[in-house]
Design an enzyme around this catalytic site. Structure first.
Site, PDB file in Angstrom:
ATOM      1  CG  HIS B 279      -2.061   0.976   1.016  1.00 16.66           C
ATOM      2  ND1 HIS B 279      -1.983   2.269   1.453  1.00 16.66           N
ATOM      3  CD2 HIS B 279      -3.237   0.841   0.382  1.00 16.66           C
ATOM      4  CE1 HIS B 279      -3.114   2.891   1.101  1.00 16.66           C
ATOM      5  NE2 HIS B 279      -3.888   2.041   0.453  1.00 16.66           N
ATOM      6  N   PRO B 280       0.575   2.196  -0.887  1.00 16.08           N
ATOM      7  CG  PRO B 280      -0.209   3.378  -2.737  1.00 16.08           C
ATOM      8  CD  PRO B 280      -0.538   2.219  -1.847  1.00 16.08           C
ATOM      9  CB  CYS B 281      -0.837   5.217   2.770  1.00 14.82           C
ATOM     10  SG  CYS B 281      -0.427   3.864   3.874  1.00 14.82           S
ATOM     11  CE  LYS B 282       2.604   5.829   7.829  1.00 12.90           C
ATOM     12  NZ  LYS B 282       1.159   6.086   7.611  1.00 12.90           N
ATOM     13  CG  HIS B 283       5.086   3.837  -1.367  1.00 10.01           C
ATOM     14  ND1 HIS B 283       5.149   2.992  -0.301  1.00 10.01           N
ATOM     15  CD2 HIS B 283       4.850   3.064  -2.457  1.00 10.01           C
ATOM     16  CE1 HIS B 283       4.956   1.749  -0.721  1.00 10.01           C
ATOM     17  NE2 HIS B 283       4.774   1.763  -2.026  1.00 10.01           N
TER      18      HIS B 283
END
Lengths: 317, 382
Positions: B279-283
């Site tokens: 999941h890219p939310c912290k990328h």
């Protein structure tokens, strides 16, 4: 001299392929079980160094089909060799089992043999087939690949020295030339001919084998994109290539120099010899893929965990 | 529930405006154009990566038709992530970016990958046990063959089917008389049993290498319009080429991320395919930190290069060393990046810092910390 053994393909079917088959079966094929053309692909064999032990790990000789395999013009990528085969889906598992497999295999092998003699082209040497039965309700797919390859009697043998590093035959500059040429091609060839004239090298087609032989000096090497990463066993495609040379150029192929084209680092060369009689008119063929127990049998892909909405929901909490 | 959520996310992404302005240094996010540029660079540098056009019905119009997402196939994964014994500190992805104070004995390798992904598994009994626990999956085949007939005819989706290892083969369909014994066929090495044995040249090693189960992964990188970062998707196969179940895929993801930031979702460029996705939310926040550090050192390098005239790289490396020692090791170890930075500096008197082309190369190193045993990072020599 030790006999030459070939590493059989190990198939990798992407889930996208099964999805595509499902759509195709429902919307297009319906109850038809006609054969369809199919493309598959392989790449040059990759070895990998285990970062913990430093050991070289040999990966399986992969052959893959994916979501685009039903489209004949599969997207081409550098380093990927495509092979064309035939695909047949059965409506019931009984029909799948009842297929006269020996006959089916022989027919497929005969197509390759026929194309060797009629078109004299190498494109059909990597021909394969896939038979399937799709249990759409349970997301289970039964499948069996075959890669017909002609048996050479007596076996091909490799010289005592075994496979040698490429540096003993070609220098870095020459390898560069070849690799640049190959990368400039729209498709990576499965087989090619490395012609040497003095210090210069050029890449030719295997179809020109005899011609290059008659030139002086006869400095040609037969090369193939080798899907095997095993140091001792060349990949399966070489088998039909040798059969091809034996069939079309019996006089000039009792002894062949072969380059296994992988990474520039990994390329090796070796000499093989087939002693004695020329090959019989239509040699037998082998090449059913073995199942995971190493037996001759079909495989099953169970896509339930990735396709079944209920089970997907269960793990998504 | 998940379907609703997916639809919501899809809608949210649809409504999100396309990022136009380059912000990658400020907050680690990139525009579609930058994604394509970085992807082109990745494909050029590492030809194992390639562009795909994806499903016709899923084309996203802010990306070129032929460059919808990046893919590399057959990425090897030698062992399970659980078998790597991590300390708590190591598991934290934040550790990844603090390369400056990592163990500095890495030599010419790249420390932030070496320290995490390549960590020597300690021989503590707990990790042994977890590694051993993996084996039955493979050896259960006899059992599964035994029960194969039953599960074939019966239930498909029941509870039991989840627990039972998938049967590989149709038990009553072996036809060993189909072709005669062929001496020219290399016996297929027993995959999974021993990776060392498979190579034929290594004697069996009493250590962990006996437990190699070489899986392969197809790795896809898409552009996530809502988070404005790349997003990674994984489809795995076991040593026999059988697709992995979600549970099996989670074995290859470091414990901190499995089932939290990594979930199974519909792949956005396919009508029906499911894939594991990080999941890219912290990328963007992680990428921002990495880019900041890299940028500082690249700028330092460029300034050093501008300052000196005609002298060779050691001086630049020493100058950079005061700033960031990790980069100097890199510069002395492999000068490729230094050369690239130098080329950039030559074109431009002002130090421009890290170029966005490097974004995906850096991104892959970050992803390698989440999936430590999947060799996604083909760029270690970089």
């Amino acid at each position: 001299m030790p006999p030459l053994q070939f590493a059989p393909f190990s198939t990798l079917v992407s889930p996208a392929f099964w999805h595509k088959l499902t759509d195709l079966k429902i919307d297009v094929l319906k109850l038809s079980d006609d054969a369809l053309p199919l493309t598959g692909s392989y790449t040059a064999g990759k070895g990998i160094t285990d970062r913990e032990t430093g050991a070289e790990v040999v990966l399986p000789t992969g052959f893959s089909v994916g979501g685009h395999s039903f489209e004949l013009a599969e997207a081409q990528r550098v380093g990927v060799v495509t092979a064309v085969g035939s695909f047949k889906n059965f409506n019931t598992v009984e029909e799948f089992k009842a297929l006269d497999k020996t006959r089916y295999f022989d027919e497929e092998a005969a197509k390759i043999w026929h194309s060797i003699h009629t078109t004299r082209s190498t494109t059909d040497l990597t021909r394969f087939f896939l038979i399937t039965f799709a249990d759409l309700k349970k997301y289970k797919y039964f499948y069996w690949f075959g890669f017909p390859a002609f048996v050479s009697k007596p076996n091909w043998e490799i010289t005592e020295a075994g496979w040698q590093p490429i540096s003993s035959v070609l220098d870095v500059g020459q390898l560069d030339t070849i690799s640049t040429h190959l990368r400039a091609q729209p498709t990576t060839p499965a087989f090619f001919l490395i012609k040497k004239a003095g210090d210069a090298v050029s890449v030719g087609r295997v179809e020109d084998y005899e011609e290059s032989l008659t030139k002086t000096p006869p400095q040609h090497l037969i090369a193939f994109t080798d899907p095997s990463s095993s140091p001792t066993h060349p990949g399966w495609p070489l088998r039909n290539l040798l059969a091809y040379l034996r069939a079309l150029h019996p006089a000039a192929s009792s002894r062949v120099r072969v380059v296994r084209w992988r990474d520039a680092d990994y390329t090796e060369t070796g000499k093989e010899q087939a002693s004695g009689d020329p090959t019989p008119p239509k040699p037998g063929a082998v090449g059913w893929e073995r199942n995971t127990q190493g037996k001759l049998g079909a495989r099953v892909a169970d896509l339930g965990p990735m396709m079944d909405p209920e089970r997907l929901a269960a793990q998504a909490v | 529930m998940q379907a609703i959520q997916s639809h919501f996310v899809g809608l949210r992404e649809y409504l999100a405006p396309v990022l136009k302005e380059s912000k990658f240094k400020e907050h680690g996010r990139i525009t579609p154009e930058e994604f394509v540029a970085a992807g082109d660079f990745l494909v050029y540098k590492f030809p194992v990566w390639g562009w795909e056009k994806g499903d016709d019905s899923k084309v996203r119009d802010f990306l070129p038709r032929e460059k919808q997402y990046l893919v590399t196939r057959g990425v090897p994964c030698l062992r399970r992530a659980q078998s790597l014994a991590y300390t708590d500190a190591d598991e934290d992805a934040e550790r990844l970016v603090s390369f400056g104070d990592g163990p500095s004995s890495g030599g010419d390798g790249d420390e932030w990958v070496e320290t995490h992904a390549g960590r020597k598994a300690t021989a503590n009994p707990a990790s042994d046990a977890s590694a051993l626990a993996d084996i039955p999956d493979d050896d259960d085949d006899d059992i599964s063959r035994g029960v194969g007939n039953m599960s074939l005819g019966g239930h498909g989706t029941g509870e039991q089917a989840v627990d039972t290892p998938d049967l590989d083969d149709i038990p009553d369909m072996e036809e060993d008389d189909l072709e005669e014994e062929d001496t020219a066929t290399a016996v297929k090495p027993k995959q999974g049993g021993s990776g060392a044995g498979a190579s034929g040249s290594n004697q069996p090693d009493p250590s962990r290498s006996n437990l190699l189960q070489v899986r392969t992964y197809d790795v896809m990188i898409t552009y996530d319009k809502y988070y404005q970062t790349p997003r990674v998707w994984l489809i795995g196969y076991d040593e026999n080429g059988k697709p992995l179940t979600p549970q099996q895929i989670f074995q290859d993801i470091s414990a901190d991320h499995a089932q939290k930031t990594v979930t199974i979702e519909p792949f956005i460029h396919s009508a029906s395919l499911q894939a594991a996705s990080v999941h890219p939310c912290k990328h963007s926040s992680v990428m921002k930190k990495v880019i900041e550090r890299m940028n500082n050192s690249v700028v330092a390098e460029q300034l050093a290069r501008d300052a000196k005239s005609g002298s060779v790289s050691p001086s630049a490396a020493t100058a950079a060393k005061e700033k960031k020692k990790w980069f100097s090791r890199k510069a002395s170890g492999s000068s490729k990046e230094a050369a690239a930075a130098a080329a950039a500096a030559e074109n431009d008197e002002e130090p421009e810092g890290m170029r966005v082309d490097f974004y995906l190369v850096v991104f892959l190193k970050f992803i390698a910390s989440i999936v430590p045993t999947i060799e996604v990072d083909s760029t270690t020599s970089f």
